[in-house]
Structures are given as C-alpha cells and as structure tokens.
Design an enzyme around this catalytic site. Structure first.
Site, PDB file in Angstrom:
ATOM      1  N   LYS A 272       0.881  -1.268   0.251  1.00  0.00           N
ATOM      2  CA  LYS A 272       0.026   0.058  -0.084  1.00  0.00           C
ATOM      3  C   LYS A 272       0.905   1.340  -0.103  1.00  0.00           C
ATOM      4  CE  LYS A 272      -4.282  -1.827   1.407  1.00  0.00           C
ATOM      5  NZ  LYS A 272      -5.329  -1.828   2.523  1.00  0.00           N
TER       6      LYS A 272
ATOM      7  N   LYS B 250      -5.673 -10.507  -6.116  1.00  0.00           N
ATOM      8  CA  LYS B 250      -6.664 -10.892  -5.141  1.00  0.00           C
ATOM      9  C   LYS B 250      -7.755  -9.856  -5.495  1.00  0.00           C
ATOM     10  CE  LYS B 250      -6.581  -8.783  -1.487  1.00  0.00           C
ATOM     11  NZ  LYS B 250      -6.436  -8.061  -0.273  1.00  0.00           N
TER      12      LYS B 250
ATOM     13  N   LYS C 287     -11.351  -4.298  -3.137  1.00  0.00           N
ATOM     14  CA  LYS C 287     -12.227  -2.967  -3.099  1.00  0.00           C
ATOM     15  C   LYS C 287     -11.399  -1.983  -4.090  1.00  0.00           C
ATOM     16  CE  LYS C 287     -13.233  -3.652   1.250  1.00  0.00           C
ATOM     17  NZ  LYS C 287     -13.801  -3.399   2.715  1.00  0.00           N
TER      18      LYS C 287
HETATM   19  P1  TYM Z   1     -10.713  -6.128   4.747  1.00  0.00           P
HETATM   20  O1  TYM Z   1     -11.716  -4.953   4.898  1.00  0.00           O
HETATM   21  O2  TYM Z   1      -9.778  -5.503   3.500  1.00  0.00           O
HETATM   22  O3  TYM Z   1     -11.346  -7.328   4.082  1.00  0.00           O
HETATM   23  C1  TYM Z   1     -12.452  -7.902   5.116  1.00  0.00           C
HETATM   24  C2  TYM Z   1     -12.165  -9.452   5.251  1.00  0.00           C
HETATM   25  O4  TYM Z   1     -12.566  -9.982   3.982  1.00  0.00           O
HETATM   26  C3  TYM Z   1     -11.460 -10.837   3.505  1.00  0.00           C
HETATM   27  N1  TYM Z   1     -11.348 -10.545   1.961  1.00  0.00           N
HETATM   28  C4  TYM Z   1     -11.159 -11.577   1.372  1.00  0.00           C
HETATM   29  N2  TYM Z   1     -11.079 -12.996   1.422  1.00  0.00           N
HETATM   30  C5  TYM Z   1     -11.151 -13.691   0.303  1.00  0.00           C
HETATM   31  N3  TYM Z   1     -10.638 -13.473  -0.960  1.00  0.00           N
HETATM   32  C6  TYM Z   1     -10.930 -11.934  -1.112  1.00  0.00           C
HETATM   33  N4  TYM Z   1     -10.383 -11.360  -2.329  1.00  0.00           N
HETATM   34  C7  TYM Z   1     -10.800 -11.092  -0.070  1.00  0.00           C
HETATM   35  N5  TYM Z   1     -10.789  -9.691   0.014  1.00  0.00           N
HETATM   36  C8  TYM Z   1     -10.857  -9.392   1.461  1.00  0.00           C
HETATM   37  C9  TYM Z   1     -10.105 -10.395   4.392  1.00  0.00           C
HETATM   38  O5  TYM Z   1      -9.220 -11.276   4.669  1.00  0.00           O
HETATM   39  C10 TYM Z   1     -11.050  -9.799   5.487  1.00  0.00           C
HETATM   40  O6  TYM Z   1     -11.019 -11.199   6.700  1.00  0.00           O
HETATM   41  N6  TYM Z   1      -7.508  -5.462   8.215  1.00  0.00           N
HETATM   42  C11 TYM Z   1      -8.732  -6.345   7.922  1.00  0.00           C
HETATM   43  C12 TYM Z   1      -9.913  -5.373   8.661  1.00  0.00           C
HETATM   44  C13 TYM Z   1      -9.466  -5.600  10.229  1.00  0.00           C
HETATM   45  C14 TYM Z   1      -9.829  -6.839  10.985  1.00  0.00           C
HETATM   46  C15 TYM Z   1      -9.408  -6.476  12.492  1.00  0.00           C
HETATM   47  C16 TYM Z   1     -10.023  -8.158  10.804  1.00  0.00           C
HETATM   48  C17 TYM Z   1      -9.279  -4.668  11.099  1.00  0.00           C
HETATM   49  N7  TYM Z   1      -9.362  -5.071  12.478  1.00  0.00           N
HETATM   50  C18 TYM Z   1      -9.397  -7.463  13.456  1.00  0.00           C
HETATM   51  C19 TYM Z   1      -9.969  -9.057  11.674  1.00  0.00           C
HETATM   52  C20 TYM Z   1      -9.522  -8.671  12.983  1.00  0.00           C
HETATM   53  C21 TYM Z   1      -9.123  -5.738   6.749  1.00  0.00           C
HETATM   54  O7  TYM Z   1      -8.507  -4.691   5.782  1.00  0.00           O
HETATM   55  O8  TYM Z   1      -9.983  -6.260   5.837  1.00  0.00           O
END
Ligand code: TYM
Length: 349
Positions: free
Chosen positions: A133, A214, A217
C-alpha cells in the site's frame, strides 16, 4: 466450507474455560460496499458459526483513515451504516452477536497507543500489506504503518480466541500474537493469544478480470468487471462473471487449470458446497461458457436475498443507528475491563 479450526483458548491467562464458547472477533473496513471475496473469505464463516461461538464483529472505520487523500467524511459515515446493514443482511443476528463500529469506542485507539510502545518498528515495516500500500506513494502516513497495531488492539481488547479472516490477513494475526506475547513477557499475562481461522476454500478469491491478483475493493473502484459487489444488480453480476478472464483451453478441470478457471471453480464450490471432483465431473465435455453460467447462477441466488434484506434494513428509519449504539454499549462492557487490565499492568491510568 470447512474453516481450519484452531483450538479454543491458547493464551496462558485465558479467562475462558474449557467449556466456554470460543470468543470470535473480526471486522471489515467500510471503504465502499463489500464484494464477493469479502463474503466468501470472511462473512460466510462468521454467519455459519454464530450459533456456537461468542462473536464480536466490528465495522473498522478507524482503519479506513490511513490514506487521508481518499477520505470523504460524509461518505465514510454512510459507509459505516451500509456495512452494518450488510452484516445484518448476510445473516448476522444482532442479539446473538455484538456488532458495532470501531470509532464508537475510544478503547481501540487508546490500546493502540499502549501497544505501539511495545511493538518494534521493524515488525511493521515487514508487513506485506504495508509494503504494497505504501509503494509508489509520495507521502505515507504513520497510520498506514501503524494499521496492524490498531488491528491487534481490536483483537486483543476482546480476549479473542479465533479470528475468522481471508488469507490476506494471516500475517496481521501472526503479528497480533507476537505483540501479545511480547506484552505478556514484559508486563505479565494480560492478553489471550488469538489464532486465525482461514477457510479451506474461498480464502483468496481473485479478480475476475485479472485472476492473478486478489479481488480487492480498491481495484473494484477503478475497474468495472474486476469484482462482484454484494449489492450489484443482476445484469452487472452476470456481465462481470460472463466476461471473466479464463484461457484458450476448452475443457473444465481443476488440476493444472489456469488461474481464471480455478477462481470460477472455487467460487462455484464455496456456494454450491459439493466437492470439487463432483463439480468438475458435471462439466465434463462442456465449455467455459457453461461454467460461467453456473457460477452466475449460484452467485445470483446467494446475493438476491442479501440485497433484499439490505434494502429492507436501510428503509427502516433509525434502525441501523440504534443497533450500532446498542452494539457499542455491549462492546464497551468487554473492552473497557481489558483496557483497565492493560493500564494497570503498565502503571498508567
Ligand atoms: P478488509 O476490509 O480488507 O477485508 C475484510 C475481510 O475480507 C477478507 N477478504 C477476502 N477474502 C477472500 N478473498 C478476497 N479477495 C478477499 N478480500 C478481502 C479479508 O481477509 C478480511 O477477512 N485489516 C482488515 C480489517 C480488520 C480486522 C481487524 C480483521 C481490522 N481489524 C481485526 C480481523 C480482526 C481488513 O482490511 O479487512
């Protein structure tokens, strides 16, 4: 889907007993509507296990501030409400689970500072998401580097045993454990050590237009056809799937399949539930067009009720805000005592 199941409590001072249901924590960033990857990698397993776990789910809006040039304050506020409504629309029960927005509790930011003081900088520079990023950016905010410490605070505040996430979050959960171990070593056994639960199938859904990256968003915002968003209309969903990149082959198989075909088969398997062999056998002698039609069918069947529930929830005046307020109160009842324990151990507050 059968997520890899970690043992319940692994921390030496786990307040949970052997009979207690494991505490689960997870979250999603409110940066636009969610896509199929988020649903298959994360949300589905949250819903599936809500009966047998003690779960806390968060809309992590503080995490959405790390690239200040991209913040649209009004939209962010609205996105928090929409993600909350989506949590409910996919089937999370607000009575059974604690569901809230991260910024509604000061405990998350406060614990982040305390954890910052025990987290070596080198650990943060090594994070692959930070590298990806920050690459090519003229100015990188401290928040982007510190992002995983805020995530560690999210998880540790709730004495979490299990963190159900997609594959891309594994490294952040490992870091959370490392921070907890270091803290416990320096100040006594305060934190429970969490483990990631990553589904065996669907943990890394790839971009439909570029199946070597992957589904994300940020790319979805720039390119139509990259992702299927959970709230897309039927025509858009069908179009994205029918134009998904495959290869010049004809025969559907999983072994040695190109990334695009593999991705479509994975999506089909997660939603259809049958073993891959059975799915591939069904397509014997058929082409990619048939595969895409089948994928579009299961995706549309899965998304239709989500979209309908979402519309109904958003149409209820005040409904989402009231649930967010109630969720914050229940979350605080767990988070505040943990923060007190941490401050006590460190000699502040
Ligand atoms: P975020 O918002 O990017 O994604 C949310 C969840 O979706 C999963 N994910 C995917 N799984 C499979 N294929 C994909 N293409 C894909 N894109 C996203 C991510 O693995 C995630 O589980 N840092 C985290 C948010 C967060 C969090 C936390 C998660 C903040 N604090 C505490 C768990 C525990 C994030 O950016 O997720």
């Amino acid at each position: 889907m059968s997520p890899s199941e970690p043992a319940a409590a692994t921390g030496t001072t786990s307040p949970t007993t052997a009979e207690a249901r494991p505490r689960v924590f997870s979250g999603v960033q409110p940066t636009g509507d969610l896509h199929l990857g988020t649903y298959l990698g994360a949300l589905r397993q949250w819903v599936e296990h809500q009966q047998d776990r003690d779960s806390v789910f968060c809309v992590v809006d503080l995490h959405a501030l790390t690239i200040p040039e991209e913040i649209d304050p009004q939209r962010l506020r609205e996105d928090v409400r929409r993600v909350m409504a989506l949590y409910l629309a996919v089937g999370l029960d607000p009575e059974r689970n604690v569901i809230f927005a991260q910024s509604h509790l000061h405990e998350h930011a406060e614990l982040t500072w305390l954890l910052n003081c025990v987290t070596p900088l080198g650990w943060l520079y090594r994070m692959t998401q930070f590298k990806a990023k920050s690459e090519g950016r003229e100015s990188v905010g401290t928040g982007l580097l510190d992002y995983p410490v805020l995530q560690a605070a999210d998880i540790l505040l709730y004495d979490t045993n299990v963190v159900p996430v997609g594959d891309d979050q594994r490294q952040h959960i490992e870091l959370t454990r490392d921070i907890a171990v270091r803290f416990n070593h320096l100040f006594g056994e305060v934190f429970v050590l969490p483990e990631a639960a990553v589904p065996e199938v669907g943990a890394r859904i790839m971009g439909l237009d570029e199946p070597t990256v992957k589904m994300s968003k940020s790319v979805a915002r720039q390119r139509a056809g990259h992702a299927v968003n959970l709230l897309d209309d039927e025509r858009t969903v069908r179009k994205a799937i029918m134009s998904a990149v495959t290869d010049s082959g004809r025969e559907v198989r999983f072994e040695h399949a190109s990334p695009g075909v593999r991705n479509l088969l994975t999506i089909l398997q997660t939603l259809d539930g049958r073993p891959m062999d059975a799915i591939v056998a069904e397509f014997e002698g058929k082409g990619y067009g048939d595969l895409k039609k089948a994928v579009a069918g299961v995706v549309l069947d899965a998304l239709r009720p989500i979209r309908e529930r979402f519309d109904a929830i958003m149409a209820e005046p005040g409904g989402v805000d009231e649930l967010l307020a109630a969720g914050a109160e229940r979350a605080r009842a767990i988070a505040a005592p943990t923060l007190s324990r941490v401050k006590e151990a460190m000699g502040v507050g």
